[in-house]
Structures are given as C-alpha cells and as structure tokens.
Design a protein around this motif. Structure first.
Motif, PDB file in Angstrom:
ATOM      1  N   PHE A  58      -3.828  17.211   7.472  1.00  0.00           N
ATOM      2  CA  PHE A  58      -4.519  16.831   8.702  1.00  0.00           C
ATOM      3  C   PHE A  58      -5.682  15.903   8.400  1.00  0.00           C
ATOM      4  N   THR A  59      -5.858  14.934   9.272  1.00  0.00           N
ATOM      5  CA  THR A  59      -6.992  14.029   9.187  1.00  0.00           C
ATOM      6  C   THR A  59      -7.688  14.021  10.549  1.00  0.00           C
ATOM      7  N   PHE A  60      -8.792  13.293  10.620  1.00  0.00           N
ATOM      8  CA  PHE A  60      -9.503  13.188  11.888  1.00  0.00           C
ATOM      9  C   PHE A  60      -9.122  11.946  12.668  1.00  0.00           C
ATOM     10  N   THR A  61      -8.613  10.918  12.003  1.00  0.00           N
ATOM     11  CA  THR A  61      -8.360   9.649  12.693  1.00  0.00           C
ATOM     12  C   THR A  61      -6.959   9.131  12.406  1.00  0.00           C
ATOM     13  N   ASN A  62      -6.464   8.270  13.298  1.00  0.00           N
ATOM     14  CA  ASN A  62      -5.188   7.593  13.063  1.00  0.00           C
ATOM     15  C   ASN A  62      -5.269   6.712  11.829  1.00  0.00           C
ATOM     16  N   LYS A  63      -6.412   6.069  11.622  1.00  0.00           N
ATOM     17  CA  LYS A  63      -6.599   5.198  10.456  1.00  0.00           C
ATOM     18  C   LYS A  63      -6.419   5.986   9.156  1.00  0.00           C
ATOM     19  N   ALA A  64      -7.033   7.154   9.075  1.00  0.00           N
ATOM     20  CA  ALA A  64      -6.910   7.973   7.873  1.00  0.00           C
ATOM     21  C   ALA A  64      -5.469   8.454   7.687  1.00  0.00           C
ATOM     22  N   THR A  65      -4.799   8.772   8.784  1.00  0.00           N
ATOM     23  CA  THR A  65      -3.397   9.186   8.706  1.00  0.00           C
ATOM     24  C   THR A  65      -2.552   8.069   8.107  1.00  0.00           C
ATOM     25  N   TYR A  66      -2.734   6.858   8.614  1.00  0.00           N
ATOM     26  CA  TYR A  66      -1.996   5.698   8.101  1.00  0.00           C
ATOM     27  C   TYR A  66      -2.315   5.464   6.623  1.00  0.00           C
ATOM     28  N   GLN A  67      -3.579   5.553   6.252  1.00  0.00           N
ATOM     29  CA  GLN A  67      -3.966   5.333   4.858  1.00  0.00           C
ATOM     30  C   GLN A  67      -3.324   6.363   3.942  1.00  0.00           C
ATOM     31  N   MET A  68      -3.290   7.615   4.378  1.00  0.00           N
ATOM     32  CA  MET A  68      -2.659   8.655   3.559  1.00  0.00           C
ATOM     33  C   MET A  68      -1.172   8.397   3.398  1.00  0.00           C
ATOM     34  N   GLU A  69      -0.504   8.068   4.503  1.00  0.00           N
ATOM     35  CA  GLU A  69       0.931   7.756   4.440  1.00  0.00           C
ATOM     36  C   GLU A  69       1.193   6.678   3.389  1.00  0.00           C
ATOM     37  N   ARG A  70       0.420   5.602   3.475  1.00  0.00           N
ATOM     38  CA  ARG A  70       0.600   4.465   2.571  1.00  0.00           C
ATOM     39  C   ARG A  70       0.268   4.832   1.121  1.00  0.00           C
ATOM     40  N   ARG A  71      -0.833   5.528   0.903  1.00  0.00           N
ATOM     41  CA  ARG A  71      -1.248   5.878  -0.461  1.00  0.00           C
ATOM     42  C   ARG A  71      -0.234   6.783  -1.155  1.00  0.00           C
ATOM     43  N   ILE A  72       0.262   7.765  -0.416  1.00  0.00           N
ATOM     44  CA  ILE A  72       1.245   8.685  -1.013  1.00  0.00           C
ATOM     45  C   ILE A  72       2.537   7.939  -1.320  1.00  0.00           C
ATOM     46  N   LYS A  73       2.996   7.114  -0.386  1.00  0.00           N
ATOM     47  CA  LYS A  73       4.202   6.320  -0.619  1.00  0.00           C
ATOM     48  C   LYS A  73       4.029   5.406  -1.829  1.00  0.00           C
ATOM     49  N   ASP A  74       2.909   4.708  -1.910  1.00  0.00           N
ATOM     50  CA  ASP A  74       2.662   3.803  -3.030  1.00  0.00           C
ATOM     51  C   ASP A  74       2.589   4.548  -4.352  1.00  0.00           C
ATOM     52  N   LYS A  75       1.920   5.689  -4.367  1.00  0.00           N
ATOM     53  CA  LYS A  75       1.766   6.466  -5.606  1.00  0.00           C
ATOM     54  C   LYS A  75       3.102   7.038  -6.081  1.00  0.00           C
ATOM     55  N   LEU A  76       3.928   7.503  -5.122  1.00  0.00           N
ATOM     56  CA  LEU A  76       5.233   8.055  -5.490  1.00  0.00           C
ATOM     57  C   LEU A  76       6.259   6.965  -5.762  1.00  0.00           C
ATOM     58  N   GLY A  77       6.024   5.774  -5.204  1.00  0.00           N
ATOM     59  CA  GLY A  77       6.977   4.676  -5.368  1.00  0.00           C
ATOM     60  C   GLY A  77       8.213   4.822  -4.493  1.00  0.00           C
ATOM     61  N   ARG A  78       8.073   5.607  -3.421  1.00  0.00           N
ATOM     62  CA  ARG A  78       9.203   5.856  -2.522  1.00  0.00           C
ATOM     63  C   ARG A  78       8.691   6.469  -1.228  1.00  0.00           C
ATOM     64  N   GLU A  79       9.593   6.562  -0.253  1.00  0.00           N
ATOM     65  CA  GLU A  79       9.261   7.258   0.992  1.00  0.00           C
ATOM     66  C   GLU A  79       9.089   8.744   0.690  1.00  0.00           C
ATOM     67  N   HIS A  80       8.414   9.449   1.555  1.00  0.00           N
ATOM     68  CA  HIS A  80       8.204  10.882   1.368  1.00  0.00           C
ATOM     69  C   HIS A  80       8.397  11.602   2.699  1.00  0.00           C
ATOM     70  N   SER A  81       8.464  12.927   2.637  1.00  0.00           N
ATOM     71  CA  SER A  81       8.644  13.708   3.859  1.00  0.00           C
ATOM     72  C   SER A  81       7.448  14.619   4.147  1.00  0.00           C
ATOM     73  N   VAL A  82       6.286  14.271   3.607  1.00  0.00           N
ATOM     74  CA  VAL A  82       5.063  15.010   3.900  1.00  0.00           C
ATOM     75  C   VAL A  82       4.695  14.766   5.362  1.00  0.00           C
ATOM     76  N   LYS A  83       4.304  15.826   6.061  1.00  0.00           N
ATOM     77  CA  LYS A  83       3.882  15.695   7.452  1.00  0.00           C
ATOM     78  C   LYS A  83       2.378  15.439   7.467  1.00  0.00           C
ATOM     79  N   ILE A  84       1.992  14.270   7.961  1.00  0.00           N
ATOM     80  CA  ILE A  84       0.581  13.904   8.033  1.00  0.00           C
ATOM     81  C   ILE A  84       0.274  13.523   9.468  1.00  0.00           C
ATOM     82  N   SER A  85      -0.767  14.118  10.015  1.00  0.00           N
ATOM     83  CA  SER A  85      -1.161  13.770  11.378  1.00  0.00           C
ATOM     84  C   SER A  85      -2.640  14.052  11.560  1.00  0.00           C
ATOM     85  N   ASN A  86      -3.199  13.487  12.618  1.00  0.00           N
ATOM     86  CA  ASN A  86      -4.579  13.857  12.921  1.00  0.00           C
ATOM     87  C   ASN A  86      -4.543  15.075  13.835  1.00  0.00           C
ATOM     88  N   PHE A  87      -5.677  15.749  13.938  1.00  0.00           N
ATOM     89  CA  PHE A  87      -5.731  17.005  14.685  1.00  0.00           C
ATOM     90  C   PHE A  87      -5.294  16.833  16.137  1.00  0.00           C
TER      91      PHE A  87
END
Length: 100
Positions: free
Chosen positions: A53-82
């Motif tokens: 969970f994050t507080f903002t849409n911006k942080a949600t997007y950043q997390m999605e991108r960072r995890i994808k970039d670090k793993l080098g692939r798409e992921h199925s982690v659920k990330i959303s703001n409250f």
C-alpha cells in the motif's frame, strides 16, 4: 544500483513482523517498500501473496516500475494506494459504484 542507508537496510531485511517507517517527504519510503517487496520475492514468497500500500498514485506507479525493472520482468504483486484499494473493496463487496 540503489544505495540504502543503514536504517533502510534494516527496514528492508527485517523479518520480525511489522515494520513502521516514520519518515518525511523524499526520504526514501517508496524505495524501501519496493526493496522490501523484492527481498520477499527473493526469499521465495509468492508474488500474488504480496499486497503493498502507498498513499499516492505516483508512489504506486513508481513501485510498479521499480519492482519490474529490478526483477527484469512483469510481476504479480498487488500494489495500490489506500483510497483505490478501499474503493475497490466497497465495489466488490457492497456494489458501491460511484464516479470519482
């Protein structure tokens, strides 16, 4: 390569239950949460079992991108703001359907 502070490393690798981060704007909360998710994935936790969970849409997007970039692939982690998570649960469970 992300350089974490000693406190951020402790928060990222702590396995003793809940971690409370008290930090101001721009201090790396989103980075720590992203690294914590990657830490759990590398430990063998199934991605679909992780909800972040994050507080903002911006942080949600950043997390999605960072995890994808670090793993080098798409992921199925659920990330959303409250707010979006709560709205989705109200829709699913109570038919709550308004335009925001």
């Amino acid at each position: 390569m992300i350089n974490l502070t000693e406190e951020q490393i402790i928060a990222t690798t702590c396995d003793d239950g809940y971690v409370l981060l008290i930090a101001g704007p721009g201090s790396g909360k989103t980075t720590v949460l992203s690294e914590k998710v990657i830490y759990y994935i590398n430990k063998g936790v199934f991605e679909y079992r992780i909800q972040a969970f994050t507080f903002t849409n911006k942080a949600t997007y950043q997390m999605e991108r960072r995890i994808k970039d670090k793993l080098g692939r798409e992921h199925s982690v659920k990330i959303s703001n409250f707010n979006s998570y709560t709205y989705q649960k109200l829709k699913e469970n109570y038919g709550f359907n308004i335009l925001i």
